[in-house]
Motif scaffolding. Structure first.
Motif, PDB file in Angstrom:
ATOM      1  N   ILE A 163      68.896 -30.751 107.620  1.00 20.44           N
ATOM      2  CA  ILE A 163      67.452 -30.733 108.134  1.00 20.44           C
ATOM      3  C   ILE A 163      67.661 -31.819 109.201  1.00 20.44           C
ATOM      4  O   ILE A 163      68.437 -32.785 109.521  1.00 20.44           O
ATOM      5  CB  ILE A 163      66.195 -31.676 107.581  1.00 20.44           C
ATOM      6  N   VAL A 164      67.961 -31.355 110.723  1.00 24.01           N
ATOM      7  CA  VAL A 164      68.627 -31.704 112.081  1.00 24.01           C
ATOM      8  C   VAL A 164      67.280 -31.726 112.748  1.00 24.01           C
ATOM      9  O   VAL A 164      66.402 -31.297 112.888  1.00 24.01           O
ATOM     10  CB  VAL A 164      69.117 -30.323 112.568  1.00 24.01           C
ATOM     11  N   THR A 165      66.516 -33.174 113.403  1.00 25.78           N
ATOM     12  CA  THR A 165      65.561 -33.694 113.824  1.00 25.78           C
ATOM     13  C   THR A 165      66.072 -33.015 115.359  1.00 25.78           C
ATOM     14  O   THR A 165      67.022 -33.743 116.059  1.00 25.78           O
ATOM     15  CB  THR A 165      65.835 -35.285 114.121  1.00 25.78           C
ATOM     16  N   LYS A 166      64.993 -33.114 116.245  1.00 26.76           N
ATOM     17  CA  LYS A 166      64.805 -32.118 117.145  1.00 26.76           C
ATOM     18  C   LYS A 166      65.471 -33.949 118.272  1.00 26.76           C
ATOM     19  O   LYS A 166      64.785 -34.552 118.466  1.00 26.76           O
ATOM     20  CB  LYS A 166      63.566 -32.302 118.039  1.00 26.76           C
ATOM     21  N   ALA A 167      67.206 -33.403 119.493  1.00 20.28           N
ATOM     22  CA  ALA A 167      67.674 -34.580 120.196  1.00 20.28           C
ATOM     23  C   ALA A 167      66.104 -34.701 120.853  1.00 20.28           C
ATOM     24  O   ALA A 167      66.025 -33.560 121.596  1.00 20.28           O
ATOM     25  CB  ALA A 167      68.798 -33.770 120.268  1.00 20.28           C
TER      26      ALA A 167
END
Length: 721
Positions: A163-167
């Protein structure tokens, strides 16, 4: 709890606004400020990723984009990822709604969930907490199928979900609010900000979502539980120098699930209006009959607590990563993550409390050996302590399921660009694993093993359109949790029996052939996995849950083909056909029948400010007796099953359809409305309740083969600033 969410959201809005205002307080002109807002900032990490100097995933990764998640109106991870190629979310309890995310046909506990590339989910977090992982603030979800699909997740026999958090790349804020039938509510908020010198970037995320119980057959017990989630996340990225970057992430999750008796109804112990009413009504004396005429299809007449399943989860996640570019050829990443997971629960009179703490360290180096070889090497350590207490401990022979789990690993990977068309990725892990159930009545260490886990991935470009990918590798997993099969704590008042001596060990191979044209894209893939020492849950003669392992090897093979076609610049069609083939050993290990055949079709049409998304899914018929299904709808006054009420083991095929329509009101505001399960199809409306009696007259809640929730309408608005 709604008040707490409102306060959190207000604080988040304030922080986001303050960040934006702080960046613009330098008295610059309006035109200059407008230019600044359009700049997207990329730091050390993004630069190295673009140049290919960072390496983690060692196989082809399928990406679920934030746009696709939004089209599905997915509130949480399970909704976002369900019915994507090779993925199935299994609902394994009509009372507590426990979900399992299955990859390549393997079981849910064989899937590893990562957040921003790091493990923050402990052993017991993957059962109830996956429904509390929010979609607000997600940049994408990366799915890698196959054993050892990530350097740091060799225990992922089925694969990994990252799960990739928005940067943060610009100043801004987004608010998403929706309401729907059955009490569905969602408030999602994300704020991003960057400093004047663009070295510091912060993302703030909050989400509140809620849904009520659903009773499709109106017998006063639910087919889907109530759930309330509150989540807050902050992600801070800072470039210390032009060659150093640190990322700090913190997340807090609070989730409450209540299933069983419908609140507001009257039962044998009186009218129940709240969860507190149920828990306080427990008196440890059982009703002679639970349903009118002993039939699960009739009104529930027992005491409310006798069918109650309540789970309250709190989890804190912290991760810290430092990336250092030592020189043009060498970089280093030091990372650590921590997860503190607390579960307080009540299962039909059995109280269970657990604290699970997981700590992870990783030291990794990427060395650009020459133009053809990128070498990655490092070491990691994972330690986990789970401590549980329960209402069954007064039993003199009670054995708890508390455990210690420690893994020390070393890994080496070579990414070799053999030619313009051929890339070979070879990886090898060595791990020392110790797993110990620590109850004093359980002497010795159950697992003390060392294992080598190799993997190779090959990509070959036949030409500009056709690409082949071949992957093969080994993985392992320590079976430790009694939630693994039919959440085995339900019958644990007498304690837990453990007969585990070996690691689950898997061997897998995958081949994929992809075509990419101007309008048509397609991928055909075939995957095979064999698992040795597969964990299984049964009972001793005394009725104590027994966690043991199969003697025979278990095998599953999957085949799928995915097609995408751009009919016009505004209309895209996608079709995926899948088949899952399980041998008898694997079938015997499932508590619920998995999908065997599935067809998924969706269309996305974007035209003059309107966006229409339609998703259609077909699931093939199954013979439930292959998976050990046997149940009855009715018992007599003495608790003996009425044989003529035997439940069907023929699960028919069925279709479901979801639809969402979005209209852009302005450049920053979208209004949307949609419907889930448009055809209103459930197994309950087909006459098959998930409730049943086994051959001995025991009551259970997991005779599940189809949808348990009917048609649900919703509407919402999303605004960006």
């Amino acid at each position: 709890m709604l008040k707490k969410s409102a306060v959190a959201i207000a604080v988040l809005l304030s922080l986001s606004s303050q960040t934006v205002f702080a960046e613009n307080s330098n008295n610059a002109s309006d035109a200059e400020q407008a230019d600044i807002e359009k700049i997207e900032v990329k730091g050390v990490r993004q630069r190295l990723q673009k140049s290919g100097m960072l390496s983690d995933s060692i196989m082809k990764t399928e990406v679920i984009s934030s746009e696709f998640i939004e089209n599905k109106n997915a509130v949480n991870l399970t909704e976002a990822i369900d019915n994507t190629p090779g993925v199935r979310v299994s609902n394994e309890c009509s009372m507590c709604g426990v979900k399992r995310i299955m990859l390549n046909g393997l079981r849910g506990e064989q899937t590893t969930i990562l957040v921003d590339g790091l493990p923050v989910h402990s052993m017991i977090a993957g059962y109830y907490a996956v429904d509390a992982i929010p979609t607000t603030g997600l940049d994408r979800i990366e799915v890698a199928r196959g054993a050892g699909a990530s350097l740091i997740a060799p225990e992922a026999i089925g694969g990994t979900i990252n799960i990739v958090t928005k940067a943060a790349t610009e100043n801004g804020a987004t608010v998403d609010v929706s309401v729907g039938e059955d009490g569905n509510q969602k408030v999602g908020l994300m704020g991003t900000g960057i400093s004047d010198d663009a070295r510091t970037r912060v993302t703030l995320i909050a989400q509140y979502d809620n849904r009520d119980q659903v009773d499709e057959d109106n017998n006063k017990v639910n087919e889907a539980p109530a759930q309330e989630n509150q989540i807050f996340t902050v992600r801070l990225s800072h470039d210390l120098t032009d060659r150093d970057n640190v990322i700090l992430r913190y997340s807090h999750v609070d989730s409450e699930i209540f299933g069983g008796p419908m609140l507001g109804e009257t039962f044998a112990d009186g009218t129940i209006n709240s969860i507190g009413d149920v828990l306080s009504s427990f008196d440890d004396t059982e009703s002679s009959q639970l349903f009118e005429d002993g039939d699960v299809r009739n009104d529930y007449t027992g005491k409310a607590w006798e069918t109650t399943e309540w789970i309250h989860t709190e989890r804190d996640e912290v991760s810290l990563s430092w990336l250092r570019e030592i020189n043009d050829d060498l970089n280093m990443t030091l990372a650590t993550s921590y997860s503190g997971h607390i579960q307080d629960s009540f299962y039909e009179g059995f109280r269970y409390y657990a604290e699970d703490d997981m700590l992870y360290f990783d030291a990794r180096f990427n060395y650009y050996f020459n133009n053809n070889h990128l070498i990655t090497f490092g070491s990691d350590h994972r330690s986990e302590e789970m401590r549980s207490t329960s209402s069954g401990e007064s039993n003199a022979n009670y054995v708890s399921d508390s455990f210690d789990y420690n893994v020390l690993g070393f890994y080496l990977q070579d990414t070799w660009q053999a030619s313009e068309n051929l890339e070979v990725n070879m990886a090898l892990r060595f791990d020392s694993i110790e797993a110990d159930f620590i109850d004093p009545k359980k002497s010795g260490v159950e697992i003390d093993k060392s294992i080598l886990a190799p993997r190779v991935d090959i990509r070959y470009g036949h030409n500009d359109n056709w690409t082949s990918r071949l992957s093969a590798g080994r993985g392992y997993r320590a079976p430790l949790s009694f939630f693994e099969t039919d959440h085995g704590v339900l019958d644990a008042s007498l304690g837990f029996e453990i007969d585990i001596e070996e690691l689950e060990r898997s061997t897998s191979a995958t081949y994929a052939l992809s075509f990419e044209g101007d309008k048509l894209t397609s991928t055909m893939s075939l995957a095979w996995t064999e698992v040795e020492h597969l964990a299984t849950l049964s009972e001793t003669d005394a009725g104590v849950p027994l966690l043991s392992q199969l003697d025979e090897k278990a095998t599953v093979t999957t085949a799928d083909i995915a097609l995408g076609y751009d009919v016009t610049d505004t209309l895209t069609l996608n079709v995926t056909a899948e088949g899952f083939f399980y041998d008898d050993a694997f079938k015997s290990s499932y508590s619920l029948a998995p999908v065997e055949e599935r067809l998924t079709m969706n269309a996305d049409w974007d035209y003059k400010g309107w966006d229409v998304f339609v998703n259609l899914v077909w699931v093939g018929a199954r013979d439930l007796s292959d998976y050990g299904y046997e149940g009855y709808n009715q018992v007599d006054a003495n608790g003996n099953v009425i044989t003529s009420s035997i439940k069907s083991t023929d699960a028919p095929s069925y279709w479901t359809m979801d639809m969402k329509v979005t209209k852009s009101i302005t450049d920053n505001i979208d209004f949307y409305a949609g419907v889930n399960n448009l055809f209103d199809y459930t197994q309950v409306t087909e006459g098959e309740s998930p409730l049943f009696f086994d051959a001995d007259g025991g009551y259970d809640v997991a005779y599940i083969w189809g949808p348990l929730q009917g048609r649900q309408l919703y509407a919402g608005v999303k605004a960006s600033f």
